[in-house]
Write an enzyme that holds these catalytic residues in place. Structure first.
Site, PDB file in Angstrom:
ATOM      1  N   TYR A  55     -71.200  55.349   3.577  1.00 46.45           N
ATOM      2  CA  TYR A  55     -72.134  55.257   4.706  1.00 46.45           C
ATOM      3  C   TYR A  55     -72.333  53.786   5.099  1.00 46.45           C
ATOM      4  O   TYR A  55     -72.223  53.416   6.266  1.00 46.45           O
ATOM      5  CB  TYR A  55     -73.473  55.904   4.350  1.00 46.45           C
ATOM      6  CG  TYR A  55     -74.430  55.911   5.515  1.00 46.45           C
ATOM      7  CD1 TYR A  55     -74.322  56.870   6.523  1.00 46.45           C
ATOM      8  CD2 TYR A  55     -75.425  54.937   5.647  1.00 46.45           C
ATOM      9  CE1 TYR A  55     -75.188  56.866   7.610  1.00 46.45           C
ATOM     10  CE2 TYR A  55     -76.293  54.931   6.730  1.00 46.45           C
ATOM     11  CZ  TYR A  55     -76.169  55.894   7.708  1.00 46.45           C
ATOM     12  OH  TYR A  55     -77.024  55.884   8.795  1.00 46.45           O
ATOM     13  N   GLY A  79     -73.593  61.311  13.490  1.00 45.01           N
ATOM     14  CA  GLY A  79     -73.261  60.651  12.235  1.00 45.01           C
ATOM     15  C   GLY A  79     -73.650  61.521  11.061  1.00 45.01           C
ATOM     16  O   GLY A  79     -74.502  62.401  11.179  1.00 45.01           O
ATOM     17  N   ASP A  86     -71.270  67.782  20.415  1.00 46.03           N
ATOM     18  CA  ASP A  86     -71.769  67.948  19.041  1.00 46.03           C
ATOM     19  C   ASP A  86     -70.973  69.084  18.387  1.00 46.03           C
ATOM     20  O   ASP A  86     -70.329  69.887  19.060  1.00 46.03           O
ATOM     21  CB  ASP A  86     -73.268  68.304  19.067  1.00 46.03           C
ATOM     22  CG  ASP A  86     -73.993  67.929  17.774  1.00 46.03           C
ATOM     23  OD1 ASP A  86     -74.842  67.021  17.819  1.00 46.03           O
ATOM     24  OD2 ASP A  86     -73.711  68.545  16.714  1.00 46.03           O
ATOM     25  N   ILE A 125     -81.921  61.637  16.765  1.00 42.71           N
ATOM     26  CA  ILE A 125     -81.868  60.519  17.716  1.00 42.71           C
ATOM     27  C   ILE A 125     -81.017  60.882  18.945  1.00 42.71           C
ATOM     28  O   ILE A 125     -81.359  60.539  20.078  1.00 42.71           O
ATOM     29  CB  ILE A 125     -81.319  59.248  17.017  1.00 42.71           C
ATOM     30  CG1 ILE A 125     -82.268  58.813  15.885  1.00 42.71           C
ATOM     31  CG2 ILE A 125     -81.131  58.112  18.009  1.00 42.71           C
ATOM     32  CD1 ILE A 125     -81.676  57.766  14.924  1.00 42.71           C
TER      33      ILE A 125
END
Ligand SMILES: NC(=O)c1ccc[n+]([C@@H]2O[C@H](COP(=O)([O-])OP(=O)(O)OC[C@H]3O[C@@H](n4cnc5c(N)ncnc54)[C@H](O)[C@@H]3O)[C@@H](O)[C@H]2O)c1
Length: 257
Positions: free
Chosen positions: A155, A76, A35, A16
């Site tokens: 999570y 994530g 990242d 995403i």
């Protein structure tokens, strides 16, 4: 839509985040990809960071320029990773980066947090969410032991807390016109898709059968790009499900509609 805006996208090296970086660039933005892994697409600048490490985030915050117009918190970890790393990357690191970056954001900037359908039950965890305000990089394991956050629950909890934090901060930086919103996708076909199916088991498989199809990165990125743009100027503290109707399906079932 994002012409001449400087946009920071975390998680820009896959899924995403990668699609958001691509679409933000196509919409005219100068994209700074952030990242732990190098990006595979053309971006204007790349800064490597481990969002689970305070030292790494401090170095990132020092390296980022001023006058940033948008921050897309997309990086994530899935529920198959350790409780400690999921909580650090998905929640503690996201909040630390966002709060640290506020002084470098332009007036009118937009913050977009990637939450999840998994976080939509946030209102049932208010006590733990309020307690998580004291969470830091050093006390994650003690916090999770105290609040029985084990396995895949990390999570769910991380995403619940991100939605609640977004709502809480609806007007925190209003005098500077800085907005914060979140996007909650249902299952999306990215490299971590199988992690969700493996962790959530039968329930997830049943949900997938209810849906017409799983999501694609192209379903999610345009919503993030819109929220980053000035066109979304009056959307503040909102959480937007992008899930093929799954959240409404759950609500309809609960309320007998
Ligand atoms: N795929 C889904 O079904 C789905 C559903 C709902 C929400 N989400 C959320 O969307 C976001 C993006 O997920 P995705 O499916 O694109 O996953 P992905 O694995 O394709 O991308 C995640 C990116 O985060 C980066 N990352 C991981 N750990 C990091 C760290 N410590 N420091 C810096 N970067 C790190 C990875 O390198 C990767 O580029 C996540 O927050 C995820 O929870 C995904």
């Amino acid at each position: 839509m994002l012409k001449n805006k400087i946009i920071v996208v975390t998680g820009a090296s896959s899924g995403i985040g990668e699609e958001t970086a691509r679409q933000a660039k196509n919409a005219g933005a100068r994209v700074i990809a952030v990242d732990i892994n190098p990006p595979k697409i053309d971006v204007d600048h790349f800064l490597q960071v481990d969002l689970g490490s305070k030292d790494s985030l401090d170095a990132l915050l020092a390296a980022l320029p001023s006058n940033i117009d948008g921050l897309a918190n997309i990086a994530g970890l899935p529920p198959t990773k350790s409780v400690e790393s999921v909580m650090k990357v998905n929640l503690v690191g996201l909040k630390y980066l966002t709060l640290g970056l506020i002084p470098k954001l332009s007036d009118g900037a937009s913050i977009v947090n990637l939450a999840s359908l998994a976080g939509l039950g946030w209102a049932d965890s208010l006590a733990e969410i309020k307690a998580s305000e004291s969470l830091d990089f050093d006390n994650v394991n003690a916090f999770c032991d105290r609040h029985q956050i084990k396995g895949a629950r990390s999570y769910f909890f991380s995403k619940e807390a991100v939605i609640a934090w977004t709502i809480q901060n609806r007007w925190t930086w209003r005098e500077r016109g800085i907005r914060i919103n979140s996007v909650s996708p249902g299952p999306v076909q990215t490299p971590i898709f199988q992690d969700f199916i493996d962790t959530l088991g039968v329930r997830a498989a049943e949900d997938m059968l209810t849906m017409d199809r799983p999501g694609r990165v192209e379903d999610i990125a345009p919503v993030v790009v819109f929220l980053l743009s000035d066109a979304a100027g009056w959307i503040r503290g909102s959480n937007i499900p992008v899930d093929g109707g799954m959240y409404s399906h759950i609500l309809a079932g609960k309320s007998g509609l």
